[in-house]
Every structure is written in C-alpha cells, then in structure tokens.
Design a protein around this motif. Structure first.
Motif, PDB file in Angstrom:
ATOM      1  N   PHE A  46      12.127   5.294  -1.287  1.00 23.54           N
ATOM      2  CA  PHE A  46      13.195   5.641  -0.351  1.00 23.54           C
ATOM      3  C   PHE A  46      14.573   5.212  -0.856  1.00 23.54           C
ATOM      4  O   PHE A  46      15.518   5.095  -0.087  1.00 23.54           O
ATOM      5  N   LEU A  65      11.074  10.921   6.741  1.00 24.63           N
ATOM      6  CA  LEU A  65      10.451   9.607   6.928  1.00 24.63           C
ATOM      7  C   LEU A  65       9.260   9.704   7.879  1.00 24.63           C
ATOM      8  O   LEU A  65       8.208   9.107   7.625  1.00 24.63           O
ATOM      9  N   VAL A  68       6.405  11.313   5.959  1.00 22.40           N
ATOM     10  CA  VAL A  68       5.745  10.366   5.046  1.00 22.40           C
ATOM     11  C   VAL A  68       4.748   9.518   5.830  1.00 22.40           C
ATOM     12  O   VAL A  68       3.606   9.322   5.404  1.00 22.40           O
ATOM     13  N   ASN A  69       5.169   9.047   6.985  1.00 19.13           N
ATOM     14  CA  ASN A  69       4.267   8.267   7.833  1.00 19.13           C
ATOM     15  C   ASN A  69       3.011   9.071   8.153  1.00 19.13           C
ATOM     16  O   ASN A  69       1.892   8.572   8.035  1.00 19.13           O
ATOM     17  N   LYS A 106       3.618   3.780   4.352  1.00 18.66           N
ATOM     18  CA  LYS A 106       3.647   4.423   5.671  1.00 18.66           C
ATOM     19  C   LYS A 106       4.527   3.649   6.640  1.00 18.66           C
ATOM     20  O   LYS A 106       5.397   4.225   7.314  1.00 18.66           O
ATOM     21  N   THR A 108       6.804   1.323   5.966  1.00 14.02           N
ATOM     22  CA  THR A 108       8.192   1.251   5.510  1.00 14.02           C
ATOM     23  C   THR A 108       8.940   2.494   5.976  1.00 14.02           C
ATOM     24  O   THR A 108      10.081   2.401   6.458  1.00 14.02           O
ATOM     25  N   ALA A 109       8.308   3.650   5.859  1.00 12.65           N
ATOM     26  CA  ALA A 109       8.925   4.890   6.342  1.00 12.65           C
ATOM     27  C   ALA A 109       9.212   4.794   7.836  1.00 12.65           C
ATOM     28  O   ALA A 109      10.298   5.165   8.300  1.00 12.65           O
ATOM     29  N   SER A 110       8.260   4.272   8.599  1.00  7.10           N
ATOM     30  CA  SER A 110       8.435   4.145  10.050  1.00  7.10           C
ATOM     31  C   SER A 110       9.573   3.193  10.399  1.00  7.10           C
ATOM     32  O   SER A 110      10.407   3.498  11.259  1.00  7.10           O
ATOM     33  N   LYS A 113      12.962   4.704   9.584  1.00 10.48           N
ATOM     34  CA  LYS A 113      13.306   5.728  10.573  1.00 10.48           C
ATOM     35  C   LYS A 113      13.784   5.083  11.866  1.00 10.48           C
ATOM     36  O   LYS A 113      14.818   5.459  12.427  1.00 10.48           O
ATOM     37  N   THR A 159       5.166  16.519   2.370  1.00 13.05           N
ATOM     38  CA  THR A 159       6.107  16.149   3.421  1.00 13.05           C
ATOM     39  C   THR A 159       6.795  17.390   3.947  1.00 13.05           C
ATOM     40  O   THR A 159       6.833  18.424   3.288  1.00 13.05           O
TER      41      THR A 159
END
Length: 160
Positions: A46, A65, A68-69, A106, A108-110, A113, A159
């Motif tokens: 990211f 994001l 990705v999750n 997963k 980290t994306a959450s 966001k 994605t």
C-alpha cells in the motif's frame, strides 16, 4: 474562458484519481517467504497511499482497500484453510504462517480504509479499534515465527 475552466476541472479530476490499479491476488500476496516481517510487507503493498493525507484518499482507493480485504478473506477460506486441514507437521505450520501473513495484509487494508474514512469525517472508531486489535494480534503471531518458512498459495482473484 470556458476552455480554461474545463481544462482545469479535467486536470483536477486526474489529480484526485485513485493511486491503486486493479491487481491479482497472486501479485499482492505476501504469504510466501519467511515469517516475521509481514507488517512491513503489507505496508509495501500500500506504499502508493499517502498516509500523511488520509483525508484525501480517493473513493476508488477506499474501494481497492476493501477489495483487498475481501479477496484475502476468500483466499483464507478457500485456499489456506483447506490446505492446512489436509496437511500435517511442518507443511501445515508453514501454511499457517502464510495464512497469518495473508491476514496481516487483509487487516492492514481494513485499518487503512477505516483510518481514511475517519480522516474524512466518518465515525469508524469502534470498527477501527476492533480491526486494529486483530491486526496487532496477527502481527505478533507473525513476529513470533520470525525466520520460519511461510507458504504462498496461489489464488484466482482480482481486486476491484
């Protein structure tokens, strides 16, 4: 004058466009290699995101994001869990370490966001605290296994 305003508006739209492009799960996965550095590996995925300006994260990037999750969650359910169930010994352990690294990506994306949404005025505090706790737990598990092999599993997902 109209041409100038139209041109300025078009340029402004380009500047505000998202920084992420559609990606295949296999291209962003951090599950392979060795355990212990998943947090940095996830942040590298990211790295195009300006963490100092989360208030201006584009909606397309928030969608990325979230996507990705979702694909990491699907990889966990449809690839890692069955493979771990079918394996034993070090093979199962290496798969579990790969799954933990996948969870770090997963989550980290959450978290990113939710942080961006909070910076944009949304109340995400409860969900952010929940996701950050999960992320911290998985980072700790990854660090506890530092230097041990982790298994990459190919998964067919893209994605948004």
């Amino acid at each position: 004058m109209r041409f100038s305003l139209s041109l300025i508006a078009a340029c402004a739209a380009l500047v505000q466009a998202g920084v992420f492009t559609q990606q295949n799960y296999n291209d962003i996965s951090i599950s392979g290699g060795v355990a212990g550095n998943a947090q940095n590996e996830a942040m590298a995925v990211f790295s195009a995101l300006d963490l100092n300006d989360l208030a201006n994260v584009d909606k397309d990037d928030l969608d990325f994001l979230n996507s990705v999750n979702q694909i990491c969650n699907d990889a966990e359910d449809e690839a890692f869990n069955p493979a771990i169930d079918a394996a034993s010994g070090e093979e199962a352990d290496a798969l579990q370490r790969g799954k933990i690294k996948n969870k770090v990506l997963k989550l980290t994306a959450s978290v990113l966001k939710l942080q961006a949404q909070a910076a944009q005025g949304q109340d995400t505090s409860a969900k952010l605290a929940e996701e950050q706790k999960k992320l911290d737990n998985n980072i700790s598990q990854d660090e506890d296994e530092a230097g041990n092999a982790s298994t990459f599993l190919s998964f067919d997902a893209t994605t948004d």
